[in-house]
Motif scaffolding. Structure first.
Motif, PDB file in Angstrom:
ATOM      1  N   SER A 269       0.839  -1.200   0.000  1.00 15.71           N
ATOM      2  CA  SER A 269       0.000   0.000   0.000  1.00 15.71           C
ATOM      3  C   SER A 269       0.871   1.247   0.000  1.00 15.71           C
ATOM      4  O   SER A 269       1.890   1.299   0.689  1.00 15.71           O
ATOM      5  CB  SER A 269      -0.882   0.018   1.248  1.00 15.71           C
ATOM      6  OG  SER A 269      -1.795  -1.057   1.205  1.00 15.71           O
ATOM      7  N   HIS A 270       0.450   2.250  -0.769  1.00 12.75           N
ATOM      8  CA  HIS A 270       1.149   3.537  -0.728  1.00 12.75           C
ATOM      9  C   HIS A 270       0.409   4.458   0.239  1.00 12.75           C
ATOM     10  O   HIS A 270      -0.811   4.590   0.153  1.00 12.75           O
ATOM     11  CB  HIS A 270       1.200   4.163  -2.127  1.00 12.75           C
ATOM     12  CG  HIS A 270       2.132   5.330  -2.194  1.00 12.75           C
ATOM     13  ND1 HIS A 270       1.820   6.568  -1.669  1.00 12.75           N
ATOM     14  CD2 HIS A 270       3.393   5.443  -2.699  1.00 12.75           C
ATOM     15  CE1 HIS A 270       2.841   7.388  -1.846  1.00 12.75           C
ATOM     16  NE2 HIS A 270       3.805   6.726  -2.474  1.00 12.75           N
ATOM     17  N   PRO A 271       1.149   5.121   1.148  1.00 14.96           N
ATOM     18  CA  PRO A 271       0.482   5.962   2.155  1.00 14.96           C
ATOM     19  C   PRO A 271      -0.452   7.017   1.549  1.00 14.96           C
ATOM     20  O   PRO A 271      -1.520   7.289   2.100  1.00 14.96           O
ATOM     21  CB  PRO A 271       1.654   6.617   2.894  1.00 14.96           C
ATOM     22  CG  PRO A 271       2.780   5.642   2.726  1.00 14.96           C
ATOM     23  CD  PRO A 271       2.602   5.039   1.375  1.00 14.96           C
ATOM     24  N   ARG A 272      -0.057   7.606   0.408  1.00 16.16           N
ATOM     25  CA  ARG A 272      -0.888   8.688  -0.129  1.00 16.16           C
ATOM     26  C   ARG A 272      -2.316   8.220  -0.438  1.00 16.16           C
ATOM     27  O   ARG A 272      -3.277   8.945  -0.220  1.00 16.16           O
ATOM     28  CB  ARG A 272      -0.250   9.257  -1.408  1.00 16.16           C
ATOM     29  CG  ARG A 272      -0.863  10.605  -1.781  1.00 16.16           C
ATOM     30  CD  ARG A 272      -0.491  11.033  -3.174  1.00 16.16           C
ATOM     31  NE  ARG A 272      -1.131  10.213  -4.184  1.00 16.16           N
ATOM     32  CZ  ARG A 272      -0.879  10.301  -5.478  1.00 16.16           C
ATOM     33  NH1 ARG A 272       0.017  11.139  -5.905  1.00 16.16           N
ATOM     34  NH2 ARG A 272      -1.502   9.534  -6.346  1.00 16.16           N
ATOM     35  N   ASP A 273      -2.454   7.012  -0.948  1.00 18.51           N
ATOM     36  CA  ASP A 273      -3.778   6.528  -1.357  1.00 18.51           C
ATOM     37  C   ASP A 273      -4.436   5.667  -0.284  1.00 18.51           C
ATOM     38  O   ASP A 273      -5.402   4.953  -0.568  1.00 18.51           O
ATOM     39  CB  ASP A 273      -3.650   5.706  -2.658  1.00 18.51           C
ATOM     40  CG  ASP A 273      -3.109   6.558  -3.791  1.00 18.51           C
ATOM     41  OD1 ASP A 273      -3.323   7.787  -3.751  1.00 18.51           O
ATOM     42  OD2 ASP A 273      -2.464   6.008  -4.702  1.00 18.51           O
ATOM     43  N   PHE A 274      -3.898   5.695   0.942  1.00 14.75           N
ATOM     44  CA  PHE A 274      -4.454   4.840   1.989  1.00 14.75           C
ATOM     45  C   PHE A 274      -5.516   5.612   2.777  1.00 14.75           C
ATOM     46  O   PHE A 274      -5.209   6.486   3.582  1.00 14.75           O
ATOM     47  CB  PHE A 274      -3.355   4.334   2.923  1.00 14.75           C
ATOM     48  CG  PHE A 274      -3.792   3.120   3.685  1.00 14.75           C
ATOM     49  CD1 PHE A 274      -3.546   1.849   3.193  1.00 14.75           C
ATOM     50  CD2 PHE A 274      -4.517   3.248   4.861  1.00 14.75           C
ATOM     51  CE1 PHE A 274      -3.990   0.727   3.867  1.00 14.75           C
ATOM     52  CE2 PHE A 274      -4.966   2.134   5.537  1.00 14.75           C
ATOM     53  CZ  PHE A 274      -4.698   0.867   5.041  1.00 14.75           C
ATOM     54  N   GLY A 275      -6.790   5.290   2.536  1.00 15.81           N
ATOM     55  CA  GLY A 275      -7.887   6.042   3.154  1.00 15.81           C
ATOM     56  C   GLY A 275      -8.633   5.248   4.211  1.00 15.81           C
ATOM     57  O   GLY A 275      -8.443   4.043   4.371  1.00 15.81           O
ATOM     58  N   LYS A 276      -9.518   5.960   4.906  1.00 10.65           N
ATOM     59  CA  LYS A 276     -10.315   5.380   5.986  1.00 10.65           C
ATOM     60  C   LYS A 276     -11.176   4.220   5.475  1.00 10.65           C
ATOM     61  O   LYS A 276     -11.472   3.273   6.206  1.00 10.65           O
ATOM     62  CB  LYS A 276     -11.202   6.509   6.559  1.00 10.65           C
ATOM     63  CG  LYS A 276     -12.092   6.124   7.719  1.00 10.65           C
ATOM     64  CD  LYS A 276     -11.427   6.468   9.049  1.00 10.65           C
ATOM     65  CE  LYS A 276     -12.341   6.199  10.234  1.00 10.65           C
ATOM     66  NZ  LYS A 276     -12.144   4.885  10.826  1.00 10.65           N
ATOM     67  N   ASP A 277     -11.593   4.298   4.205  1.00 13.74           N
ATOM     68  CA  ASP A 277     -12.475   3.246   3.660  1.00 13.74           C
ATOM     69  C   ASP A 277     -11.799   1.869   3.714  1.00 13.74           C
ATOM     70  O   ASP A 277     -12.477   0.849   3.905  1.00 13.74           O
ATOM     71  CB  ASP A 277     -12.926   3.579   2.228  1.00 13.74           C
ATOM     72  CG  ASP A 277     -11.760   3.793   1.278  1.00 13.74           C
ATOM     73  OD1 ASP A 277     -10.717   4.329   1.716  1.00 13.74           O
ATOM     74  OD2 ASP A 277     -11.878   3.400   0.102  1.00 13.74           O
ATOM     75  N   ILE A 278     -10.451   1.833   3.598  1.00 16.35           N
ATOM     76  CA  ILE A 278      -9.754   0.535   3.659  1.00 16.35           C
ATOM     77  C   ILE A 278      -9.794   0.002   5.099  1.00 16.35           C
ATOM     78  O   ILE A 278     -10.051  -1.189   5.327  1.00 16.35           O
ATOM     79  CB  ILE A 278      -8.294   0.654   3.146  1.00 16.35           C
ATOM     80  CG1 ILE A 278      -8.293   1.200   1.712  1.00 16.35           C
ATOM     81  CG2 ILE A 278      -7.568  -0.685   3.223  1.00 16.35           C
ATOM     82  CD1 ILE A 278      -6.909   1.494   1.144  1.00 16.35           C
ATOM     83  N   VAL A 279      -9.585   0.902   6.054  1.00 17.94           N
ATOM     84  CA  VAL A 279      -9.645   0.493   7.469  1.00 17.94           C
ATOM     85  C   VAL A 279     -11.071   0.002   7.784  1.00 17.94           C
ATOM     86  O   VAL A 279     -11.252  -1.029   8.447  1.00 17.94           O
ATOM     87  CB  VAL A 279      -9.266   1.667   8.397  1.00 17.94           C
ATOM     88  CG1 VAL A 279      -9.353   1.256   9.855  1.00 17.94           C
ATOM     89  CG2 VAL A 279      -7.870   2.152   8.082  1.00 17.94           C
ATOM     90  N   GLU A 280     -12.075   0.701   7.270  1.00 17.59           N
ATOM     91  CA  GLU A 280     -13.470   0.303   7.536  1.00 17.59           C
ATOM     92  C   GLU A 280     -13.773  -1.078   6.945  1.00 17.59           C
ATOM     93  O   GLU A 280     -14.496  -1.872   7.541  1.00 17.59           O
ATOM     94  CB  GLU A 280     -14.437   1.358   6.984  1.00 17.59           C
ATOM     95  CG  GLU A 280     -14.469   2.587   7.872  1.00 17.59           C
ATOM     96  CD  GLU A 280     -15.123   3.815   7.222  1.00 17.59           C
ATOM     97  OE1 GLU A 280     -15.239   4.828   7.919  1.00 17.59           O
ATOM     98  OE2 GLU A 280     -15.490   3.760   6.016  1.00 17.59           O
ATOM     99  N   ALA A 281     -13.188  -1.351   5.776  1.00 13.69           N
ATOM    100  CA  ALA A 281     -13.394  -2.675   5.164  1.00 13.69           C
ATOM    101  C   ALA A 281     -12.786  -3.757   6.060  1.00 13.69           C
ATOM    102  O   ALA A 281     -13.397  -4.806   6.309  1.00 13.69           O
ATOM    103  CB  ALA A 281     -12.780  -2.711   3.766  1.00 13.69           C
ATOM    104  N   ILE A 282     -11.580  -3.496   6.590  1.00 13.54           N
ATOM    105  CA  ILE A 282     -10.930  -4.486   7.473  1.00 13.54           C
ATOM    106  C   ILE A 282     -11.764  -4.664   8.746  1.00 13.54           C
ATOM    107  O   ILE A 282     -11.966  -5.787   9.230  1.00 13.54           O
ATOM    108  CB  ILE A 282      -9.478  -4.054   7.834  1.00 13.54           C
ATOM    109  CG1 ILE A 282      -8.632  -3.939   6.570  1.00 13.54           C
ATOM    110  CG2 ILE A 282      -8.843  -5.037   8.816  1.00 13.54           C
ATOM    111  CD1 ILE A 282      -7.220  -3.372   6.791  1.00 13.54           C
ATOM    112  N   GLU A 283     -12.281  -3.558   9.265  1.00 11.31           N
ATOM    113  CA  GLU A 283     -13.093  -3.629  10.495  1.00 11.31           C
ATOM    114  C   GLU A 283     -14.353  -4.470  10.272  1.00 11.31           C
ATOM    115  O   GLU A 283     -14.760  -5.249  11.123  1.00 11.31           O
ATOM    116  CB  GLU A 283     -13.523  -2.220  10.922  1.00 11.31           C
ATOM    117  CG  GLU A 283     -12.418  -1.405  11.530  1.00 11.31           C
ATOM    118  CD  GLU A 283     -12.860   0.013  11.878  1.00 11.31           C
ATOM    119  OE1 GLU A 283     -12.278   0.582  12.812  1.00 11.31           O
ATOM    120  OE2 GLU A 283     -13.764   0.552  11.208  1.00 11.31           O
TER     121      GLU A 283
END
Ligand code: SAM
Ligand code: SF4
Length: 474
Positions: A269-283
Motif C-alpha cells: 500500500s502507498h500511504p498517499r492513497d491509503f484512506g479510511k475506507d480501507i480500514v473500515e473494510a478491514i473492520e
C-alpha cells in the motif's frame, strides 16, 4: 531463488483452475505451434511480484506444451527472472549469467526476464552474447510470440515496450502454493519516487477490471484456494478500468465475500492513497486480514521530499493513528531506507523516533542504493557506505527490540493459524496468523496442511510466535 518443478499439463489442467481455463490450456497445447518436446527451467529472483510473474510465465509455457524441469542442465530453454531494485541484486544477474554460460549446451536458449531485462535491454546481448531472449515484465504478453520466433530460428529476440495499457493476464497461471494464490490487480507504477527503478522497469500503472479479478477469485475458490493475496507495487492505487469503477476497498470486500475464501491479503500500500475506507473494510469483514504493509521510507519530512514520496512525516503518522484506532487490532509493517543523499544525523534520528511512535510489527530496512535513470542519482551529499551500514545496524537493532516487545504482548492470546508446514521435529507445525505473524506450534493431532486451527501463544521472539494448539481445536 529458483523454483523448480517437473509437472505435466495434466497437473495444470487437473489443478482445478476451472473449466474455461482447462479448455484454453488444452487448446493451446494442441495448437500447431506447441513446442511439444521443449523443456524449460525458470529461476526467479526478487519480490513477490516477480515470483508471481514467474508463475504466470510458467503457465503460459506449460500451455504451449513445454515441460518444466528441475535443473538448467536438463532444459532447452533457461529463463532467469531478474530484479534490479538495488545494485547488489542487479550485479548478481551477470555473475549468474556467467555460470549459465559455463553449463550451456549446444542449442540451449538462455533468456533474461524482469527488471534487469527492461533496464539493460539489448546491452545484455553485448555483455552476455550467449543470451538470446530479453523481455521486460510489461511485454510478457508477447512471450509466446517471442518463443515462436526463436523456435523458427531467430537468433535474438526482445520484448522491451513499456507504453502499454495491457496487464499480463493469463488463463493458465501455474501456481506454486496449493492454498494461497497470488493475483496481480495493478501493474507498473506512476508514483516516481526519486530513488526507484520500478516506474522504468515495470512501466505505467495498469489495473485489471474488477469483473476479471472476481471471476478469477471464484475459479480459485472452486479449485480449493482459501487465501488470496492481491498484488501491486501500489495495490491501493487500484483504479477499476471498467464502467463499474469499483473502489479498492469495495474490491477487498467483494473478494472476501466469494464463497470459500477465508483470507484476503494485499500488498504493497502507498500511504498517499491509503484512506479510511480501507480500514473500515478491514473492520467490517473478518476475512480481510488484519495486516497492512505501509512503507514509510524515512521519518524526516525533508528526506521524504527529496524522495518525492508525496507525504510528510505528520501526514504519515496520521495514517498510523487511524490504523491504530481501528476496531480490529491491525498489525503494521513497513519499508525503510537509510543513507539517502543528504540524510543528516538529525534526519536519521527522526526515522528512529518514528519507529517509537509507529511501533511496527516488522520492517524491511535497506541502505540507499543509487540506481540508473533515477533522479536521486544526481543528488549531492552522498552518504559514505560505512555510515549507511552504521545507521542500518542501529535501525535493525531498534526495530528488533520493538518487535520482541510487541510479540511478547501476544503471549496468552488465542490466534487462528493456517497450517503451512510440518517440522522434522515430531508434533511441530508452522503457519501464519491473520496478522501475518509466523507461528511455530505444537500439536499432537495429525494436522492437514492448508487447514485453519486455533493456537494459544506461549512465547515470542522478535520474528515469530511459539504456541500450542488450543484444546478447543480448530
Ligand atoms: N512499491 C512499493 C512501495 O512503494 O513501497 C515497494 C517497491 S520496492 C520493490 C520495495 C522497497 O525497496 C521499497 O519500499 C524501498 O524501501 C526499497 N527500495 C526501492 N528502491 C531502492 C533503492 N534505490 N535503494 C534502496 N532501497 C530501495
Ligand atoms: Fe517505487 Fe515509489 Fe512506485 Fe514504490 S511507489 S514502486 S517505491 S516508485
Amino acid at each position: 531463488m529458483g523454483k523448480a518443478f517437473d509437472i505435466g499439463l495434466e497437473r495444470l489442467v487437473g489443478g482445478g483452475v476451472g473449466e474455461p481455463r482447462n479448455n484454453e490450456a488444452a487448446r493451446l497445447a494442441d495448437s500447431p505451434s506447441a513446442a511439444g518436446s521443449g523443456t524449460f527451467y525458470l529461476e526467479t529472483f526478487g519480490c513477490q511480484m516477480n515470483e508471481h510473474d514467474s508463475e504466470k510465465v510458467a503457465g503460459v509455457l506449460l500451455a504451449r506444451g513445454y515441460r518444466q524441469v528441475e535443473s538448467a542442465d536438463a532444459a532447452n530453454v533457461v529463463l532467469y527472472n531478474t530484479c534490479s531494485i538495488r545494485e547488489k541484486a542487479a550485479q548478481k544477474v551477470f555473475s549468474r549469467l556467467g555460470e549459465y554460460r559455463l553449463t550451456q549446451r549446444e542449442g540451449q536458449t538462455i533468456g533474461v526476464l524482469g527488471c534487469v531485462a527492461q533496464q539493460e535491454g539489448e546491452k545484455i546481448f553485448s555483455r552476455a552474447p550467449w543470451v538470446s531472449l530479453v523481455c521486460g515484465s510489461a511485454s510478457y504478453r508477447k512471450l509466446p510470440e517471442l518463443l515462436a520466433q526463436l523456435e523458427a530460428g531467430n537468433r535474438r529476440v526482445t520484448g522491451l515496450d513499456t507504453d502499454t495499457d495491457e496487464t499480463f493476464e493469463t488463463e493458465v497461471t501455474r501456481r506454486d502454493n496449493p492454498w494461497r494464490a497470488y493475483l496481480t490487480i495493478i501493474e507498473g507504477c506512476d508514483k516516481a519516487c526519486s530513488y526507484c527503478v520500478v516506474p522504468f522497469t515495470r512501466g505505467p500503472e495498469r489495473s485489471r477490471t474488477s469483473a476479471s479479478i472476481l471471476e478469477e477469485v471464484r475459479q480459485l475458490a472452486d479449485a480449493g484456494y482459501t487465501e488470496v493475496q492481491l498484488l501491486g507495487q501500489t495495490v491501493n492505487s487500484y483504479a477499476d478500468p471498467s464502467a463499474r469503477k469499483m473502489r479498492f476497498s469495495e474490491l477487498l470486500v467483494a473478494v472476501a465475500e466469494v464463497p470459500g475464501i477465508r483470507r484476503v491479503r494485499f500488498t504493497t500500500s502507498h500511504p498517499r492513497d491509503f484512506g479510511k475506507d480501507i480500514v473500515e473494510a478491514i473492520e467490517a469483514v473478518p476475512a480481510i486480514c488484519e495486516h497492512v504493509h505501509l512503507p514509510v521510507q524515512s521519518g524526516s519530512t525533508k528526506v521524504l521530499r527529496g524522495m518525492a514520496r508525496t507525504y510528510s512525516r505528520e501526514e504519515y503518522l496520521e495514517k498510523i493513528a487511524m490504523l491504530r484506532a481501528a476496531k480490529r487490532e491491525i498489525s503494521l509493517t513497513t519499508d525503510l531506507i537509510v543513507g539517502f543523499p543528504g540524510e543528516t544525523e538529525k534526519d536519521f534520528q527522526e526515522t528512529l523516533s518514528l519507529l517509537d511512535v509507529a511501533q511496527y510489527d516488522g520492517a524491511f530496512c535497506f541502505k540507499y542504493s543509487p540506481r540508473p535513470n533515477t533522479p536521486s542519482l544526481k543528488m549531492a551529499d552522498a552518504i559514505p557506505e560505512e555510515e549507511k551500514s552504521r545507521r542500518l545496524a542501529i535501525l535493525l537493532e531498534k526495530q528488533r527490540e520493538i518487535q520482541r516487545a510487541r510479540n511478547e504482548q501476544l503471549v496468552g492470546r488465542e490466534l487462528e493459524v493456517m497450517v503451512e508446514g510440518k517440522s522434522k521435529k515430531e508434533f511441530q507445525w508452522s503457519g501464519h496468523t491473520s496478522s501475518n505473524k509466523v507461528m511455530n506450534f505444537t500439536s499432537r493431532a495429525q494436522e492437514s496442511l492448508g487447514d485453519y486451527v486455533q493456537v494459544k501463544v506461549m512465547g515470542a521472539t522478535p520474528n515469530s510466535l511459539v504456541g500450542e494448539k488450543s484444546e478447543t481445536g480448530s
